[in-house]
Write a protein that holds these residues in place. Structure first.
Motif, mmCIF file in Angstrom:
data_model
loop_
_atom_site.group_PDB
_atom_site.id
_atom_site.type_symbol
_atom_site.label_atom_id
_atom_site.label_comp_id
_atom_site.label_asym_id
_atom_site.label_seq_id
_atom_site.Cartn_x
_atom_site.Cartn_y
_atom_site.Cartn_z
ATOM 1 N N ASP A 1 -19.133 -15.855 -0.750
ATOM 2 C CA ASP A 1 -18.603 -16.930 -0.518
ATOM 3 C C ASP A 1 -19.190 -17.242 1.336
ATOM 4 O O ASP A 1 -19.856 -18.317 1.390
ATOM 5 C CB ASP A 1 -16.949 -17.518 -0.614
ATOM 6 C CG ASP A 1 -16.261 -17.537 -1.790
ATOM 7 O OD1 ASP A 1 -17.072 -18.154 -2.726
ATOM 8 O OD2 ASP A 1 -15.806 -18.001 -1.749
ATOM 9 N N LEU A 2 -18.948 -16.293 1.989
ATOM 10 C CA LEU A 2 -19.103 -15.992 3.090
ATOM 11 C C LEU A 2 -21.133 -16.003 3.528
ATOM 12 O O LEU A 2 -21.020 -15.483 4.888
ATOM 13 C CB LEU A 2 -18.187 -15.089 3.955
ATOM 14 C CG LEU A 2 -16.938 -16.431 4.376
ATOM 15 C CD1 LEU A 2 -15.983 -15.202 4.619
ATOM 16 C CD2 LEU A 2 -16.899 -17.355 4.522
ATOM 17 N N GLN A 3 -21.678 -15.351 2.655
ATOM 18 C CA GLN A 3 -23.278 -15.484 1.932
ATOM 19 C C GLN A 3 -23.456 -13.686 3.525
ATOM 20 O O GLN A 3 -24.101 -14.086 4.267
ATOM 21 C CB GLN A 3 -23.617 -15.844 3.194
ATOM 22 C CG GLN A 3 -23.743 -18.174 2.104
ATOM 23 C CD GLN A 3 -25.136 -18.915 2.375
ATOM 24 O OE1 GLN A 3 -25.482 -18.832 3.743
ATOM 25 N NE2 GLN A 3 -24.474 -20.140 2.742
ATOM 26 N N ILE A 4 -23.130 -13.067 2.987
ATOM 27 C CA ILE A 4 -22.717 -11.114 3.853
ATOM 28 C C ILE A 4 -22.983 -10.943 3.099
ATOM 29 O O ILE A 4 -22.493 -10.394 1.654
ATOM 30 C CB ILE A 4 -21.335 -11.424 4.673
ATOM 31 C CG1 ILE A 4 -20.551 -12.336 5.628
ATOM 32 C CG2 ILE A 4 -21.707 -9.889 5.199
ATOM 33 C CD1 ILE A 4 -19.274 -11.756 6.183
ATOM 34 N N THR A 5 -24.116 -9.831 3.246
ATOM 35 C CA THR A 5 -24.813 -8.499 2.676
ATOM 36 C C THR A 5 -23.880 -7.615 2.865
ATOM 37 O O THR A 5 -23.705 -7.023 3.796
ATOM 38 C CB THR A 5 -26.203 -8.229 2.592
ATOM 39 O OG1 THR A 5 -27.209 -9.388 2.553
ATOM 40 C CG2 THR A 5 -26.235 -7.228 2.094
ATOM 41 N N VAL A 6 -23.353 -7.207 1.565
ATOM 42 C CA VAL A 6 -22.821 -5.686 1.091
ATOM 43 C C VAL A 6 -22.769 -4.323 0.628
ATOM 44 O O VAL A 6 -23.921 -5.067 -0.678
ATOM 45 C CB VAL A 6 -21.340 -6.336 1.322
ATOM 46 C CG1 VAL A 6 -20.348 -4.901 0.618
ATOM 47 C CG2 VAL A 6 -20.325 -7.376 1.839
ATOM 48 N N LEU A 7 -22.959 -3.756 1.339
ATOM 49 C CA LEU A 7 -23.556 -2.279 0.189
ATOM 50 C C LEU A 7 -23.051 -1.780 0.370
ATOM 51 O O LEU A 7 -22.354 -1.165 1.321
ATOM 52 C CB LEU A 7 -24.716 -2.101 1.583
ATOM 53 C CG LEU A 7 -25.773 -2.704 1.357
ATOM 54 C CD1 LEU A 7 -26.563 -3.485 2.584
ATOM 55 C CD2 LEU A 7 -27.279 -1.627 1.285
ATOM 56 N N SER B 1 -25.558 1.558 -3.576
ATOM 57 C CA SER B 1 -25.217 0.353 -3.998
ATOM 58 C C SER B 1 -24.911 -0.901 -3.389
ATOM 59 O O SER B 1 -24.682 -1.448 -1.953
ATOM 60 C CB SER B 1 -23.869 0.310 -5.036
ATOM 61 O OG SER B 1 -24.111 1.979 -5.269
ATOM 62 N N ILE B 2 -25.992 -2.261 -4.246
ATOM 63 C CA ILE B 2 -26.088 -3.820 -3.180
ATOM 64 C C ILE B 2 -24.835 -4.543 -3.594
ATOM 65 O O ILE B 2 -25.476 -4.855 -5.570
ATOM 66 C CB ILE B 2 -27.083 -4.412 -3.386
ATOM 67 C CG1 ILE B 2 -28.276 -3.262 -2.740
ATOM 68 C CG2 ILE B 2 -27.379 -5.628 -2.325
ATOM 69 C CD1 ILE B 2 -30.238 -3.715 -3.404
ATOM 70 N N TYR B 3 -24.219 -4.883 -3.484
ATOM 71 C CA TYR B 3 -22.603 -5.681 -4.082
ATOM 72 C C TYR B 3 -22.642 -7.573 -3.908
ATOM 73 O O TYR B 3 -22.309 -7.983 -4.668
ATOM 74 C CB TYR B 3 -21.662 -4.528 -3.469
ATOM 75 C CG TYR B 3 -20.990 -3.540 -3.886
ATOM 76 C CD1 TYR B 3 -20.820 -3.293 -5.469
ATOM 77 C CD2 TYR B 3 -21.698 -2.775 -3.044
ATOM 78 C CE1 TYR B 3 -19.828 -2.212 -5.580
ATOM 79 C CE2 TYR B 3 -21.417 -1.433 -3.636
ATOM 80 C CZ TYR B 3 -20.488 -0.744 -4.864
ATOM 81 O OH TYR B 3 -20.031 0.205 -5.451
ATOM 82 N N ALA B 4 -24.115 -7.765 -2.975
ATOM 83 C CA ALA B 4 -23.714 -9.225 -2.425
ATOM 84 C C ALA B 4 -24.870 -9.308 -1.709
ATOM 85 O O ALA B 4 -24.925 -8.670 -0.720
ATOM 86 C CB ALA B 4 -22.281 -9.797 -1.876
ATOM 87 N N HIS B 5 -25.327 -10.389 -2.002
ATOM 88 C CA HIS B 5 -26.801 -10.908 -1.750
ATOM 89 C C HIS B 5 -27.507 -10.133 -1.157
ATOM 90 O O HIS B 5 -27.599 -9.937 -0.567
ATOM 91 C CB HIS B 5 -25.924 -12.066 0.150
ATOM 92 C CG HIS B 5 -25.443 -13.304 -0.342
ATOM 93 N ND1 HIS B 5 -26.046 -14.749 -0.595
ATOM 94 C CD2 HIS B 5 -24.278 -13.338 -0.216
ATOM 95 C CE1 HIS B 5 -25.105 -15.535 -0.608
ATOM 96 N NE2 HIS B 5 -23.730 -14.564 -0.508
ATOM 97 N N GLN B 6 -28.266 -9.757 -1.938
ATOM 98 C CA GLN B 6 -29.478 -8.177 -2.311
ATOM 99 C C GLN B 6 -30.378 -9.611 -1.727
ATOM 100 O O GLN B 6 -31.624 -8.562 -1.669
ATOM 101 C CB GLN B 6 -29.421 -8.345 -3.384
ATOM 102 C CG GLN B 6 -30.231 -9.681 -4.747
ATOM 103 C CD GLN B 6 -30.719 -8.549 -5.975
ATOM 104 O OE1 GLN B 6 -29.918 -7.566 -6.857
ATOM 105 N NE2 GLN B 6 -31.041 -9.471 -6.748
ATOM 106 N N GLU B 7 -30.777 -10.711 -1.353
ATOM 107 C CA GLU B 7 -31.623 -10.889 -0.585
ATOM 108 C C GLU B 7 -32.049 -10.626 0.952
ATOM 109 O O GLU B 7 -33.120 -10.912 1.043
ATOM 110 C CB GLU B 7 -32.348 -12.446 -0.713
ATOM 111 C CG GLU B 7 -30.744 -13.365 0.579
ATOM 112 C CD GLU B 7 -29.559 -13.637 -0.237
ATOM 113 O OE1 GLU B 7 -28.690 -13.435 -0.036
ATOM 114 O OE2 GLU B 7 -28.950 -13.083 -1.511
ATOM 115 N N ARG B 8 -31.435 -10.094 1.532
ATOM 116 C CA ARG B 8 -31.415 -9.449 2.889
ATOM 117 C C ARG B 8 -31.923 -8.047 2.272
ATOM 118 O O ARG B 8 -32.449 -7.122 3.803
ATOM 119 C CB ARG B 8 -30.371 -9.445 3.316
ATOM 120 C CG ARG B 8 -29.886 -11.261 3.899
ATOM 121 C CD ARG B 8 -29.109 -11.224 5.405
ATOM 122 N NE ARG B 8 -28.107 -12.125 5.389
ATOM 123 C CZ ARG B 8 -27.398 -12.939 4.704
ATOM 124 N NH1 ARG B 8 -26.499 -12.229 4.913
ATOM 125 N NH2 ARG B 8 -26.536 -14.611 5.225
#
Length: 261
Positions: free
Chosen positions: A236-242, A251-258
């Protein structure tokens, strides 16, 4: 004094014997805002002014640098005195929901203004991109810098990075405190964060994710695992989480586009 020596008894394959061990120090810091006791934080005795300011930023009390007038730390008394801009009108509105924080789980203390629920942070629109190799390098450097953890096993670590360089490194017995110290230093020194990354030693809970969001940092790198609520917030907050960024894997869990693979 971040550590203290202590005689302990060790038992192992070679029997039982007395040795001198190194123990991390724990202290409390009472935060006063405009002379009003606001919260007591359990922490390590280093960079406590950054911690107090970062805590108030994370709780939504301080939003802009001009909100803050003075910060005075009395390390001997374990207190920090913060004066805010009178235009904020906080004198009669600060509400302390909990006073004593814990060092391991949710920080336990929160501060708000009466009748006002802090608004959730807006999504982060940063166009920052980073190579996977850079992420691995930063995680390895965080581990190399974690000398106090290697000596005691008793602290958490976090860092703020830009590109391949770590700009700020913090350690504390409380994992939440490490992020608040970074936030406080950035706030006081007016360091922009929309082109930066957080590297973190601990589990990514929803509170850790929200602290990252309130710092406006778009990429969060951890050696450990995220929770499901943290990942929902990250989407929701557009944060990339590894997560599990160790050795040569991540491991990429969210917003892998970065992340450039």
């Amino acid at each position: 004094m971040l550590t203290t020596p202590r005689k302990i008894i060790q038992f192992g394959e070679n029997g039982c014997h007395e040795v001198e061990d190194i123990i991390v120090c724990e202290t409390t810091l009472t935060v006063y805002v405009n002379s009003k006791e606001t919260a007591t934080l359990v922490c390590s005795p280093r960079d406590q002014a950054y911690l107090a300011v970062g805590f108030l930023c994370a709780e939504g009390v301080l939003k802009k640098r001009e909100d803050l007038r003075t910060v005075n730390l009395d390390a001997e008394q374990g207190a920090v005195y913060i004066e805010t801009n009178p235009d904020l009108g906080l004198a009669d509105k600060l509400v302390v929901k909990h006073c004593i924080t814990t060092s391991a789980g949710r920080s336990g203390a929160s501060v708000s203004t009466a009748g006002v629920t802090p608004a959730p942070p807006p999504p982060i629109s940063s166009q920052l991109k980073v190579k996977a190799e850079t992420v691995l390098k930063l995680a390895a450097e965080l581990q190399q810098r974690s000398c106090l953890f290697q000596r005691t096993g008793g602290v958490h670590n976090a860092a703020l990075a830009q590109g391949e360089d770590i700009l700020i490194f913090q350690e504390d017995i409380g994992r939440h405190n490490t992020l608040d110290k970074i936030h406080g230093q950035c706030f006081l020194e007016e360091i922009p964060r929309d082109d930066k990354m957080i590297i973190f030693s601990g589990r990514v809970s929803s509170e850790i994710l929200l602290k990252t969001a309130r710092m406006r940092v778009p990429i969060l790198i951890s050696r450990s695992a995220p929770t499901d609520l943290a990942l929902k917030l990250a989407e929701d907050l557009q944060i990339t989480v590894l997560g599990f960024v160790r050795g040569k894997r991540l491991s990429i869990y969210a917003h892998q586009e970065r992340i450039i693979l």
